[in-house]
Design a protein around this motif. Sequence first.
Motif, PDB file in Angstrom:
ATOM      1  N   THR A  38       0.842  -1.191   0.000  1.00 19.37           N
ATOM      2  CA  THR A  38       0.000   0.000   0.000  1.00 19.37           C
ATOM      3  C   THR A  38       0.874   1.237   0.000  1.00 19.37           C
ATOM      4  OG1 THR A  38      -0.082   0.216   2.387  1.00 19.37           O
ATOM      5  CG2 THR A  38      -1.736  -1.185   1.370  1.00 19.37           C
ATOM      6  N   GLN A  39       0.261   2.317  -0.392  1.00 17.63           N
ATOM      7  CA  GLN A  39       0.977   3.578  -0.463  1.00 17.63           C
ATOM      8  C   GLN A  39       0.140   4.610   0.278  1.00 17.63           C
ATOM      9  OE1 GLN A  39       3.789   4.482  -1.908  1.00 17.63           O
ATOM     10  NE2 GLN A  39       3.625   6.647  -2.315  1.00 17.63           N
ATOM     11  N   PRO A  40       0.658   5.196   1.351  1.00 15.73           N
ATOM     12  CA  PRO A  40      -0.118   6.221   2.050  1.00 15.73           C
ATOM     13  C   PRO A  40      -0.261   7.480   1.192  1.00 15.73           C
ATOM     14  CG  PRO A  40       2.082   6.012   3.006  1.00 15.73           C
ATOM     15  CD  PRO A  40       1.966   4.949   1.971  1.00 15.73           C
ATOM     16  N   VAL A  41      -1.306   8.221   1.424  1.00 14.88           N
ATOM     17  CA  VAL A  41      -1.516   9.463   0.672  1.00 14.88           C
ATOM     18  C   VAL A  41      -1.500  10.625   1.665  1.00 14.88           C
ATOM     19  CG1 VAL A  41      -3.020  10.724  -0.892  1.00 14.88           C
ATOM     20  CG2 VAL A  41      -2.973   8.238  -0.944  1.00 14.88           C
ATOM     21  N   PRO A  42      -0.399  11.390   1.677  1.00 12.51           N
ATOM     22  CA  PRO A  42      -0.364  12.534   2.588  1.00 12.51           C
ATOM     23  C   PRO A  42      -1.508  13.495   2.296  1.00 12.51           C
ATOM     24  CG  PRO A  42       1.815  12.137   1.645  1.00 12.51           C
ATOM     25  CD  PRO A  42       0.864  11.247   0.931  1.00 12.51           C
ATOM     26  N   LEU A  43      -2.052  14.067   3.328  1.00 14.01           N
ATOM     27  CA  LEU A  43      -3.116  15.076   3.251  1.00 14.01           C
ATOM     28  C   LEU A  43      -4.474  14.516   2.845  1.00 14.01           C
ATOM     29  CD1 LEU A  43      -1.287  18.099   1.569  1.00 14.01           C
ATOM     30  CD2 LEU A  43      -1.416  17.500   3.978  1.00 14.01           C
ATOM     31  N   ALA A  44      -4.568  13.195   2.735  1.00 16.14           N
ATOM     32  CA  ALA A  44      -5.859  12.605   2.354  1.00 16.14           C
ATOM     33  C   ALA A  44      -6.809  12.693   3.554  1.00 16.14           C
ATOM     34  CB  ALA A  44      -5.647  11.153   1.956  1.00 16.14           C
ATOM     35  N   PRO A  45      -8.123  12.606   3.317  1.00 11.22           N
ATOM     36  CA  PRO A  45      -9.073  12.569   4.429  1.00 11.22           C
ATOM     37  C   PRO A  45      -8.694  11.446   5.392  1.00 11.22           C
ATOM     38  CG  PRO A  45     -10.236  12.682   2.332  1.00 11.22           C
ATOM     39  CD  PRO A  45      -8.792  12.570   2.010  1.00 11.22           C
ATOM     40  N   VAL A  48      -9.001   7.601   4.689  1.00  7.77           N
ATOM     41  CA  VAL A  48      -8.325   6.928   3.576  1.00  7.77           C
ATOM     42  C   VAL A  48      -7.084   6.226   4.106  1.00  7.77           C
ATOM     43  CG1 VAL A  48      -7.082   7.245   1.414  1.00  7.77           C
ATOM     44  CG2 VAL A  48      -9.196   8.511   1.831  1.00  7.77           C
ATOM     45  N   LEU A  51      -3.327   3.826  -0.974  1.00  4.44           N
ATOM     46  CA  LEU A  51      -3.598   3.362  -2.327  1.00  4.44           C
ATOM     47  C   LEU A  51      -3.204   1.893  -2.445  1.00  4.44           C
ATOM     48  CD1 LEU A  51      -2.070   6.314  -4.363  1.00  4.44           C
ATOM     49  CD2 LEU A  51      -4.458   5.975  -3.736  1.00  4.44           C
ATOM     50  N   VAL A  52      -3.946   1.176  -3.262  1.00  6.04           N
ATOM     51  CA  VAL A  52      -3.654  -0.233  -3.486  1.00  6.04           C
ATOM     52  C   VAL A  52      -3.646  -0.477  -4.989  1.00  6.04           C
ATOM     53  CG1 VAL A  52      -4.350  -2.571  -2.953  1.00  6.04           C
ATOM     54  CG2 VAL A  52      -5.013  -0.733  -1.433  1.00  6.04           C
ATOM     55  N   THR A  60      -8.267   3.680  -4.285  1.00  2.00           N
ATOM     56  CA  THR A  60      -8.261   4.356  -3.003  1.00  2.00           C
ATOM     57  C   THR A  60      -8.923   3.399  -2.010  1.00  2.00           C
ATOM     58  OG1 THR A  60      -8.534   6.428  -4.143  1.00  2.00           O
ATOM     59  CG2 THR A  60      -9.031   6.417  -1.803  1.00  2.00           C
ATOM     60  N   PRO A 143     -15.851   6.078  -0.466  1.00  2.00           N
ATOM     61  CA  PRO A 143     -15.092   7.245   0.002  1.00  2.00           C
ATOM     62  C   PRO A 143     -15.788   8.580  -0.272  1.00  2.00           C
ATOM     63  CG  PRO A 143     -13.754   5.880  -1.483  1.00  2.00           C
ATOM     64  CD  PRO A 143     -15.046   5.171  -1.285  1.00  2.00           C
ATOM     65  N   MET A 144     -16.442   8.650  -1.429  1.00  2.00           N
ATOM     66  CA  MET A 144     -17.092   9.908  -1.780  1.00  2.00           C
ATOM     67  C   MET A 144     -18.210  10.236  -0.773  1.00  2.00           C
ATOM     68  SD  MET A 144     -16.059  11.856  -3.974  1.00  2.00           S
ATOM     69  CE  MET A 144     -16.594  13.538  -3.916  1.00  2.00           C
TER      70      MET A 144
ATOM     71  N   VAL B 578     -12.103  11.813  -3.954  1.00  2.00           N
ATOM     72  CA  VAL B 578     -11.738  12.343  -2.633  1.00  2.00           C
ATOM     73  C   VAL B 578     -10.271  12.743  -2.579  1.00  2.00           C
ATOM     74  CG1 VAL B 578     -13.465  11.329  -1.138  1.00  2.00           C
ATOM     75  CG2 VAL B 578     -11.488   9.967  -1.797  1.00  2.00           C
ATOM     76  N   ILE B 582      -7.702  16.966  -2.882  1.00  2.00           N
ATOM     77  CA  ILE B 582      -6.542  17.493  -2.159  1.00  2.00           C
ATOM     78  C   ILE B 582      -5.860  18.553  -3.021  1.00  2.00           C
ATOM     79  CG2 ILE B 582      -4.336  16.922  -1.079  1.00  2.00           C
ATOM     80  CD1 ILE B 582      -5.392  14.051  -0.782  1.00  2.00           C
ATOM     81  N   TYR B 585      -2.132  16.483  -6.197  1.00  2.00           N
ATOM     82  CA  TYR B 585      -1.749  15.325  -6.979  1.00  2.00           C
ATOM     83  C   TYR B 585      -2.444  15.322  -8.335  1.00  2.00           C
ATOM     84  CZ  TYR B 585      -0.659  13.906  -2.218  1.00  2.00           C
ATOM     85  OH  TYR B 585      -0.209  13.874  -0.935  1.00  2.00           O
ATOM     86  N   MET B 596       4.084   2.008  -5.788  1.00  2.00           N
ATOM     87  CA  MET B 596       3.203   3.051  -6.313  1.00  2.00           C
ATOM     88  C   MET B 596       3.792   4.419  -6.004  1.00  2.00           C
ATOM     89  SD  MET B 596      -0.480   1.558  -5.350  1.00  2.00           S
ATOM     90  CE  MET B 596       0.208   0.646  -4.016  1.00  2.00           C
ATOM     91  N   LEU B 598       2.665   8.740  -6.070  1.00  2.00           N
ATOM     92  CA  LEU B 598       1.708   9.800  -6.379  1.00  2.00           C
ATOM     93  C   LEU B 598       2.378  10.763  -7.340  1.00  2.00           C
ATOM     94  CD1 LEU B 598       0.485  10.188  -2.774  1.00  2.00           C
ATOM     95  CD2 LEU B 598      -1.056   9.823  -4.701  1.00  2.00           C
TER      96      LEU B 598
END
Lengths: 152, 766
Positions: A38-45, A48, A51-52, A60, A143-144, B578, B582, B585, B596, B598
Motif C-alpha cells: 500500500t501507499q499512504p496518501v499525505p493530506l488525504a481525508p 483513507v 492506495l492499493v 483508493t 469514500p465519496m 476524494v 486534495i 496530486y 506506487m 503519487l
Amino acid sequence: MNDTHASPTQEVCSVVVGDTLFGIPIAHVLEILGKPATQPVPLAPYFVGGLVHYRGEVLTAVSLRRLLGMESAKSPEDVLVFENGDGLFGLFVDSVGEVLHVSAADHEPNPATLEARRQALFDGTWKLKDRLLVSLEPERLDPMRLASAFPA
Amino acid sequence: MDDLTREFLLESQEGLDRMERCLTDLEVRPGDAELLADIFRSVHTIKGTTGFLGFSRLEALSHAGENLLGLLRDGKLAANPAIVSGLLSLMDILRGVLRSIETTGAEGESQQQDAAMIARLEKLQLGDTSTAVAEPELAATTVEAPGHPGKTHKPRAPRKRSHQGAPPPADSGEAGPPTEAEELASEPEPEPSPAPAVAAPSLPARPASESPAPETQAPSTSGTADSTLRVDVELLNRMMNLVGELVLTRNQILQATNADAGFAILGRRLDMVTADLRESVMKARMQPVSHVFSRFPRLVRDLALGLDKKVRLEMEGQETELDKSLLEAIRDPLTHSIRNSIDHGIEMPDVRVAQGKAAEGVVRLRACHEGSHVIVEVHDDGAGMSIEKIRQKAVEKQLVPPQRAELMNEREILQLIFLPGFSTAATVTSVSGRGVGMDVVRTNVEKIGGKVEVDSRAGKGTVLRLRIPLTLAIIPALIVRSRGQNFAVPQGSLTELVHLSTGENDGRIERLENAALYRLRGRLLPLVFLDRLLQQSPREPGAPCDIAILNADGRRFGLVVDGLADPEEIVVKPLAAVLREIGLYAGATILGNGEMALILNPGAIAQNAGVSLTAEIEEAADENRAGQHDFLLVETGDRRAALPLETVVRIERIPRSRIERAGSRPVLRFEGALLPLDDAAGDLIRQTDDPEAQTTVVVCRDGQRHVGMTVSQVLDVTGGRQLEEAGSGLVAEGITLLHEKVTCIVSLAAIPPLENLVEQHAEQTL
C-alpha cells in the motif's frame, strides 16, 4: 441449506477489525487482496488508508480502523475490493475470515445505545450462535459518501 | 437507442462535418461540380436514412435542402453567399435535431423554425428566375429514382432482386409488393436458371435502375469503408490502459532481468515489441487535426461577415495527427485564438488598404510535427501588438513593477499578455492588441502538458504557437523520494536539479523570515519543502537533500526532497475524487519496481505555496541581461568539461549492461533510436565484474541528431563567460570561463555519425 426457515439466507464474507466481527454480503465483494503493498496518501481525508494496486488500476482504500477511530494496525492488512458509481474502491480490514451463511431472521437493527457514527455506518447485526456479526453495507463505505457524511 | 440509430447519428454527423467544409469552399469556388456533388450526397444520405428510420422532421428539412442543392448541382442555379448562408443555417438546424435525437431519442418539436427554414430554402430556389419554378419536382425525381418514374421506393437493399425477375411492366403497377413477396419466397429456384431467359428484357432496366446508386451513394462510402473500421473510443482507452500495464510489466521485467544475460536478450525483445505495440495503439487514437480545423472556415466566415472585415483562412498540415483527447482539448484554445486574430488582429479593409496591405486579411492555421510535439500555429497578418502599450498596461495593472518593465525585452513583454490580470475586458479594448482570456488559452494548453508562445510585430501581425505533446497517457517523469515515499514529478516542468550534501544545505538554503530561499546563479529562488507541504514527519536538519527546480505555469520554485530516483516513463492513473480534491496530486502511477507513486502537480504546489507568477519573467530577464551562456559542467575522467546547456536533452544514469557495441563503437538504444556514445569518461573501457555497475550518460542535441556522452559526474549548471585573446580581443572558441576556471567546451560535432559507424563495422568484418 436452511430450508426449514421461512426467511431467506445470505452469504456474507466475515472480516475482523479489532475485536469486532463484521459481515459484508459476498455479492458485493469483487475480490479480496491478501496483504497487498500500500501507499499512504499525505493530506488525504482521515478515513483513507492508502492506495492499493489492483489489476492495473490504483484504488483508493478506506481504512475501517481509521473510520472507527481506532489505532492503526500493527501488521499488514487485507483489502476487499468493491465497486461504486465512480469506479472501484478498497477497504482495509485486519483480516478476512470465512464465508458465513446468515438468515434474515437473525438480523436485528442497530441498538439505540450505539454511538452516532457507528449508527450511520453499521447496518444492524446478525446474531450468530456464540457472537455478533455486524452488518456492513459497502455503499456506506464509499469514500465519496464518507467525505460528505463524516468530514474530519 | 438502437444500433441503427446510433450508426445513423454518427454517419450524419460526419456527413454534416463534410458538408460544412465543402460549403465554405463553395463560396470560393461556386461552380465546383465535385464539391456540389459531395454536399448533395451528404444531405441525400441523411434524407434517405431518416425516412427509413421515421424521423419526419429531418426528412422534411433535408428534402428542402436537397431540392436547392439539386438545382446547384445541375448548374441551374449558381451558389452565392445568400445560398451558402441558407444552407449553413439548415445545417445548424439539422445538427440541433441530431443532438436532440442523441440525448432524448426524439427529434423535438419546432414547427415554426422548420417552416421558416423550408420557406427560406424555397425562396432561394426561386432566386434564379428563368427555370426555377418547375424545378423542385424535377430535381427531386432525378435524385430519387430516375429509372422509376412516379415510383417512390423506400431505400431498402434487397429490392433490386425484384427487378431481375419481374419485367418492367409488373414493376410499375400496384401489384408490386405482392409479387415481390412471392418472388422472394421462391427465389432460390428461379434465381439461377431463368437468368438467361429474362436477360434480354431486364438488361435495359438494370443499368437504369442501378446507375443512380453508385452516383449518389457509392463514392461516399466504398472508398474508405473497406480499409477502415469504426472503433469505440472506450475500447481504445481500454487498450491504451492495457498497453500502459504492459509497459509497467516490461519495466519490472527489465529491472529484474538486468543481471541475467540470457533473460536480458528476451527482455530486450519484449522491450522492442512493447514499444511497437504502444506506438500502434497510440496511432489508433490519433486523429488528423482536420477534425478540429474543419469547423474554422465557418467560424472565420461568420466572424468576418459580422465584423465587416475581409478575412481569408489558409490551412496547412491538416493531416497532422494528434491524440483524440488532446485534439478535443485544443479545440477551445484554438477557437479563442482565431476569434482574437479576427476580432483584434485583422484591421478593417479600408485601414488595411491605407497601410498598403491587401484589403483581405489572412489568418493562417498551420499544424506540423516537431519531435514528440505537434505545433499548431495561428498566424494573422493584422495589426500586431504594440510592445509599448502592453508595457504601459502591465505597469498600470501593477502586474510588473515599472523598473522591471523598463528592462524587459520584447519577448518578455509579449509574455505578459498571458498573465491572468491582463485579460480583463477593459484591458482588451484599451490595448490595441489582444488579451481576451489569453491566460485561459495558456492554462488549457498547459493542462495537457503543452506550451503557448506568442510573437508579434506591430503592423505586421501576430503568431500564436501551441506546442502540444503527442500523447497524454504516458509521460516521462522524475521519481523523487520524501520521507520514504515515492513521488513522480513530470519532466515537462522540471528545469534542473541541485544536490546539497550533508551539512551543505544549512549554508546554502537561506531564510527571509519564514520563506526559505536558494541562491541559484545569484538569484533567490523560493523553496517548497515537500515533507512540510505534505505534513510528513520532518527530516533531520542538515541531512542531504535535492532541490528539483520546477517551472509550472510560469511559476518557478525549488522543490526540496530527500533524494532522487531514476527518471521513468510513467502511466498516469486517475485518482478517486476524494483524493483529487486534495489538489496537489495529478494522479498516481505504478513504478518499474512495482511500488506506487503519487504524481505531483507542480502548478498546484506552486499555487498552494504562494509562488508568484512573475518569478519566471524576472529569471528570464536576468539571464538575458547577463548575456551569458549556460553550461552543464561535467567531470570526464579527471578533466572538467562544459556542455552548452541548450544542447542537453537528458542526463541518464543507466546500467552499464545497457550499452551495446556496434563495431568498436559504444551505442545506446534511447527512446527507440540508436544513440552514438562518446566514451569521454573512459568508463566503458575499464573492465568491471560488477553486473550492476552504472554509468552516467548526458544525451545532447547536435543539430538534427542526438548523441550521448559518458561522464564521471555532473557537477553543476552554471553561466560561462566568453574569453578573449590578449591583445587581439578575438573571442576564443571552444573554451569558456566556468567558476573562474578555463574549461573546454565539448564539441558534439566531433562525435562521428552512425553512418560512418556502419562503414567502419563493415570494414572490420571484411
